[in-house]
Design a protein around this motif. Structure first.
Motif, PDB file in Angstrom:
ATOM      1  N   GLU A  65       0.830  -1.205   0.000  1.00 46.68           N
ATOM      2  CA  GLU A  65       0.000   0.000   0.000  1.00 46.68           C
ATOM      3  C   GLU A  65       0.868   1.260   0.000  1.00 46.68           C
ATOM      4  OE1 GLU A  65      -3.238   0.253  -0.448  1.00 46.68           O
ATOM      5  OE2 GLU A  65      -3.397  -1.926  -0.611  1.00 46.68           O
ATOM      6  N   LEU A  86      -3.402   1.980 -10.584  1.00 42.39           N
ATOM      7  CA  LEU A  86      -3.057   1.487  -9.252  1.00 42.39           C
ATOM      8  C   LEU A  86      -3.224  -0.027  -9.154  1.00 42.39           C
ATOM      9  CD1 LEU A  86      -4.447   4.270  -6.892  1.00 42.39           C
ATOM     10  CD2 LEU A  86      -2.067   3.779  -7.497  1.00 42.39           C
ATOM     11  N   GLU A  87      -4.154  -0.578  -9.903  1.00 41.11           N
ATOM     12  CA  GLU A  87      -4.263  -2.047  -9.967  1.00 41.11           C
ATOM     13  C   GLU A  87      -3.025  -2.632 -10.629  1.00 41.11           C
ATOM     14  OE1 GLU A  87      -7.800  -3.562 -11.760  1.00 41.11           O
ATOM     15  OE2 GLU A  87      -9.136  -2.539 -10.349  1.00 41.11           O
ATOM     16  N   VAL A 139      -0.043  -1.274 -10.654  1.00 40.26           N
ATOM     17  CA  VAL A 139       1.049  -1.134  -9.682  1.00 40.26           C
ATOM     18  C   VAL A 139       0.959  -2.220  -8.621  1.00 40.26           C
ATOM     19  CG1 VAL A 139       1.982   0.346  -7.857  1.00 40.26           C
ATOM     20  CG2 VAL A 139       1.350   1.344 -10.071  1.00 40.26           C
ATOM     21  N   GLU A 140      -0.232  -2.453  -8.096  1.00 43.07           N
ATOM     22  CA  GLU A 140      -0.393  -3.477  -7.057  1.00 43.07           C
ATOM     23  C   GLU A 140      -0.016  -4.860  -7.593  1.00 43.07           C
ATOM     24  OE1 GLU A 140      -3.688  -5.365  -3.975  1.00 43.07           O
ATOM     25  OE2 GLU A 140      -4.071  -3.430  -4.939  1.00 43.07           O
ATOM     26  N   LYS A 170       1.915   1.773  -3.552  1.00 43.95           N
ATOM     27  CA  LYS A 170       0.796   2.321  -4.326  1.00 43.95           C
ATOM     28  C   LYS A 170       0.586   3.798  -4.017  1.00 43.95           C
ATOM     29  CE  LYS A 170      -3.042  -0.047  -4.324  1.00 43.95           C
ATOM     30  NZ  LYS A 170      -4.129  -0.868  -3.727  1.00 43.95           N
ATOM     31  N   LYS A 171       0.669   4.162  -2.729  1.00 43.05           N
ATOM     32  CA  LYS A 171       0.474   5.562  -2.345  1.00 43.05           C
ATOM     33  C   LYS A 171       1.585   6.436  -2.904  1.00 43.05           C
ATOM     34  CE  LYS A 171      -2.173   7.328   0.184  1.00 43.05           C
ATOM     35  NZ  LYS A 171      -3.405   8.116  -0.013  1.00 43.05           N
TER      36      LYS A 171
END
Length: 197
Positions: A90, A184-185, A187-188, A93-94
């Motif tokens: 997380e 972001l998906e 990246v995750e 992602k941030k």
């Protein structure tokens, strides 16, 4: 004659925001308080109520950028403090989200500064300049300890993780590649796939 119609605190913040924009466009050599005043549509004397010279304004811009970045990362650290793996994912992602949504911050913080922000010394990493890196490092170390990574691998693994996150942030912010889905998906998925130590 320009009118100084800003509220006292509003002018200071606007000088910082417009100063950030100008610094990124023209660099330190061509940066001036007079130009920032023009961007804010105030008299050239108005900024001196807040900043005695351009160096003080540049320092305020730096504090503004890194303070906002730090606050953003600390929200994640607090929320996921009991789960080292989810916290580092997380946090990554941030990191990407913050820089993609604030490309001016990215440019100021990392692309206009030629100094060494992170020092590698005797198998240790630390940064006096990028205190946000220290947040990332501390969370990475907690994650490594939770999965029993060898201590001698810490430094190179942290550099690899930071490079991955920072590289994704930079490429997405500057549209090095085009991605039509939820970035972001993406990246995750990349982080989860590459955190299988």
């Amino acid at each position: 004659m320009k009118s100084d119609t800003y509220h006292h605190n509003d002018l200071k913040e606007n000088l910082i925001k417009m100063g950030l924009k100008l610094f990124n466009e023209e660099g330190a050599e061509n940066f001036s308080i007079r130009k920032v005043a023009a961007l804010c549509n105030v008299s050239h004397a108005a900024p001196y109520r807040h900043f005695k010279n351009k160096e003080e304004l540049i320092n305020a811009i730096s504090e503004y950028v890194f303070s906002n970045f730090k606050s953003s990362l600390n929200e994640v650290v607090e929320k996921y403090k009991s789960d080292p793996k989810e916290r580092i994912i997380e946090l990554g992602k941030k990191y990407v989200f913050f820089m993609v949504e604030n490309p001016d911050y990215l440019k100021f913080a990392f692309l206009t500064n030629s100094g060494s922000g992170v020092i590698i010394k005797e198998d240790n990493l630390r940064s006096e300049e990028y205190f946000t890196f220290n947040i990332f490092e501390d969370c990475a170390l907690d994650f490594f300890k939770s999965i029993n990574v060898k201590e001698e691998d810490y430094v190179q693994d942290i550099i690899a993780m930071w490079s991955m996150v920072h590289g994704l942030a930079t490429m997405l912010a500057y549209k090095t590649f085009s991605y039509e889905g939820d970035y972001l998906e993406l990246v995750e998925n990349i982080l989860r796939k590459n955190l299988n130590f």
